[in-house]
Design an enzyme around this catalytic site. Structure first.
Site, PDB file in Angstrom:
ATOM      1  N   THR A  74      10.275  -7.423 -11.659  1.00  0.00           N
ATOM      2  CA  THR A  74       9.564  -8.691 -11.871  1.00  0.00           C
ATOM      3  C   THR A  74       8.403  -8.810 -10.885  1.00  0.00           C
ATOM      4  O   THR A  74       8.573  -8.557  -9.688  1.00  0.00           O
ATOM      5  CB  THR A  74      10.547  -9.875 -11.701  1.00  0.00           C
ATOM      6  OG1 THR A  74      11.607  -9.682 -12.646  1.00  0.00           O
ATOM      7  CG2 THR A  74       9.867 -11.210 -11.956  1.00  0.00           C
TER       8      THR A  74
ATOM      9  N   CYS B 228       2.316   0.934  12.530  1.00  0.00           N
ATOM     10  CA  CYS B 228       3.574   1.593  12.212  1.00  0.00           C
ATOM     11  C   CYS B 228       3.946   2.630  13.272  1.00  0.00           C
ATOM     12  O   CYS B 228       5.058   3.138  13.263  1.00  0.00           O
ATOM     13  CB  CYS B 228       3.481   2.292  10.867  1.00  0.00           C
ATOM     14  SG  CYS B 228       2.550   1.367   9.675  1.00  0.00           S
TER      15      CYS B 228
ATOM     16  N   GLY C 165      -2.510  -5.993  -0.179  1.00  0.00           N
ATOM     17  CA  GLY C 165      -2.948  -7.388  -0.052  1.00  0.00           C
ATOM     18  C   GLY C 165      -3.124  -7.860   1.375  1.00  0.00           C
ATOM     19  O   GLY C 165      -4.100  -8.537   1.702  1.00  0.00           O
ATOM     20  N   HIS C 166      -2.179  -7.478   2.249  1.00  0.00           N
ATOM     21  CA  HIS C 166      -2.190  -8.101   3.572  1.00  0.00           C
ATOM     22  C   HIS C 166      -3.298  -7.590   4.488  1.00  0.00           C
ATOM     23  O   HIS C 166      -3.435  -8.066   5.612  1.00  0.00           O
ATOM     24  CB  HIS C 166      -0.809  -8.015   4.233  1.00  0.00           C
ATOM     25  CG  HIS C 166      -0.403  -6.681   4.754  1.00  0.00           C
ATOM     26  ND1 HIS C 166      -0.437  -6.374   6.090  1.00  0.00           N
ATOM     27  CD2 HIS C 166       0.065  -5.576   4.134  1.00  0.00           C
ATOM     28  CE1 HIS C 166       0.002  -5.142   6.269  1.00  0.00           C
ATOM     29  NE2 HIS C 166       0.315  -4.633   5.099  1.00  0.00           N
TER      30      HIS C 166
ATOM     31  N   GLY D  19       0.822  -1.206   0.000  1.00  0.00           N
ATOM     32  CA  GLY D  19       0.000   0.000   0.000  1.00  0.00           C
ATOM     33  C   GLY D  19       0.856   1.257   0.000  1.00  0.00           C
ATOM     34  O   GLY D  19       0.540   2.246  -0.667  1.00  0.00           O
ATOM     35  N   THR D  20       1.943   1.209   0.737  1.00  0.00           N
ATOM     36  CA  THR D  20       2.826   2.374   0.837  1.00  0.00           C
ATOM     37  C   THR D  20       3.400   2.734  -0.532  1.00  0.00           C
ATOM     38  O   THR D  20       3.448   3.908  -0.911  1.00  0.00           O
ATOM     39  CB  THR D  20       3.966   2.089   1.846  1.00  0.00           C
ATOM     40  OG1 THR D  20       3.370   1.760   3.102  1.00  0.00           O
ATOM     41  CG2 THR D  20       4.891   3.278   2.008  1.00  0.00           C
TER      42      THR D  20
ATOM     43  N   ASN E 270      -7.700   3.994   9.353  1.00  0.00           N
ATOM     44  CA  ASN E 270      -7.222   2.727   9.922  1.00  0.00           C
ATOM     45  C   ASN E 270      -7.398   2.637  11.429  1.00  0.00           C
ATOM     46  O   ASN E 270      -7.434   1.554  11.988  1.00  0.00           O
ATOM     47  CB  ASN E 270      -5.755   2.499   9.548  1.00  0.00           C
ATOM     48  CG  ASN E 270      -4.915   3.731   9.714  1.00  0.00           C
ATOM     49  OD1 ASN E 270      -5.136   4.737   9.027  1.00  0.00           O
ATOM     50  ND2 ASN E 270      -3.967   3.699  10.634  1.00  0.00           N
TER      51      ASN E 270
END
Ligand code: PLP
Length: 329
Positions: free
Chosen positions: A237, A325, A200-201, A72-73, A151
């Site tokens: 990649t 964080c 994703g997480h 996300g960052t 959040n």
């Protein structure tokens, strides 16, 4: 380890069994590089594109409007830097005082680099004032970035109205939807958001994969340069197992959205009620604002948040003060 009672899903989530199963094949059997010319690589590429389509369905956009990132960052940084580089004459950013550090600390850094940043305040319920936003946007503004859902409090911001306002003034609009995706409906075809980040997480895929949505026709400048991956929009990649996982997680989130919303929402409301009934001097933050169904933010008067967390931790209960964080600060 003692039994863990996990109340920290805005910090990160457990990879769901179906997601793990879907990605396993790409760690062991289908390990080719999707950019390789051979059929083995081509096969992986096909699955990667299927995953892209699944994420696009969750967001209500076209698959070509999505690039995969590492988190996300990275998506947040890419969005902000793209706007600043696409419109170098514009030196102003509008954001809020309650953004995740991925946006907030980036903006603080950009201020030191000479940019002007307006941090919109929120009211006692954690809600944004759209009039304040209207006044803040100027011809000098390169981008407006407002999180979809907070959040810490789970408060849902009026980002669709905010995007329409920015569009009317010809300014790019980005939203950090890291906490919103998979928890509330998102339909990018029905609004004017130009750029949107997810991770994703936060929705039961593993750490290390994110997405940036770039509305078709938006001026875009890549953040990571080098290879031609992601149609030249993000070099490096691809994290294929992570992307496959995010595709599966998006499919599941979309399928279960309404069910999860009401089930988890009821659990949250029950916990909230129990706390109010049994503990004096507490305040539910954002209680009167629209909130994510999974989030409960509580202030306990006269008690330091960190000591509550440490005590809860002794009982195996995981929770957070602020974003993960911010621990240690
Ligand atoms: N934005 C919000 C609102 C978040 O809650 C988080 C993570 O806590 C992030 C961005 C950063 O996402 P990532 O951990 O994938 O970099």
């Amino acid at each position: 380890m003692n039994k863990v009672i996990y109340f920290d899903n805005n910090a990160t989530t457990r990879v769901s069994p179906e997601v793990k199963e879907a990605m396993d094949l790409f760690l062991t059997e289908l390990y080719g590089n999707p950019s390789s010319i051979h059929q083995f690589g081509g096969q992986v590429k096909k699955h990667l594109e299927e995953a892209r389509a699944k994420v696009a369905s969750l967001l209500g956009c076209q698959p070509e409007e999505i690039i995969f990132t590492s988190c996300g960052t990275e998506s947040d940084s890419t969005a902000i830097y793209s706007a600043l580089n696409a419109y170098p004459e514009k030196k102003h950013i509008v954001t809020t005082a309650v953004e995740h550090p991925a946006i907030y600390n980036l903006c603080r850094y950009l201020e030191r680099q000479g940019y002007r940043v307006t941090y919109l305040s929120v009211d006692e319920e954690g809600q944004l004032d759209l009039e304040e936003l209207e006044k803040a946007i100027s011809p000098e503004t390169a981008i407006v970035s407002i999180m979809w859902a907070n959040n810490e409090t789970g408060v849902i911001m009026p980002v669709e109205k905010a995007a329409a306002m920015a569009k009317e003034k010809g300014v790019l609009f980005h939203t950090d939807a890291v906490q919103a995706a998979g928890k509330i409906p998102i339909n990018l075809k029905a609004n004017q958001i130009d750029l949107l980040s997810i991770s994703g997480h936060k929705l039961h895929a593993p750490k290390g994969v994110g997405v940036l949505y770039i509305r078709q026709g938006t001026k875009f400048v890549p953040f990571l340069r080098g290879g031609h991956q992601e149609n030249g929009r993000r070099a490096g990649t691809e994290n294929v197992p992570g992307i496959i996982a995010l595709g599966k997680a998006s499919e599941l989130a979309l399928k279960n959205l309404e069910k999860e919303r009401s089930y988890v929402g009821q659990l949250r409301d029950r916990l909230e009620k129990g706390l109010i009934e049994s503990i004096p001097n507490i305040k539910i933050n954002g209680a009167r604002a629209p909130r994510l169904p999974n989030t409960l933010s509580v202030s306990f008067e006269f008690v330091e948040g960190e000591s509550i967390l440490l005590l809860l931790s002794d009982y195996g209960i995981c929770a957070s003060t602020g974003s993960a964080c911010s621990s240690g600060s």
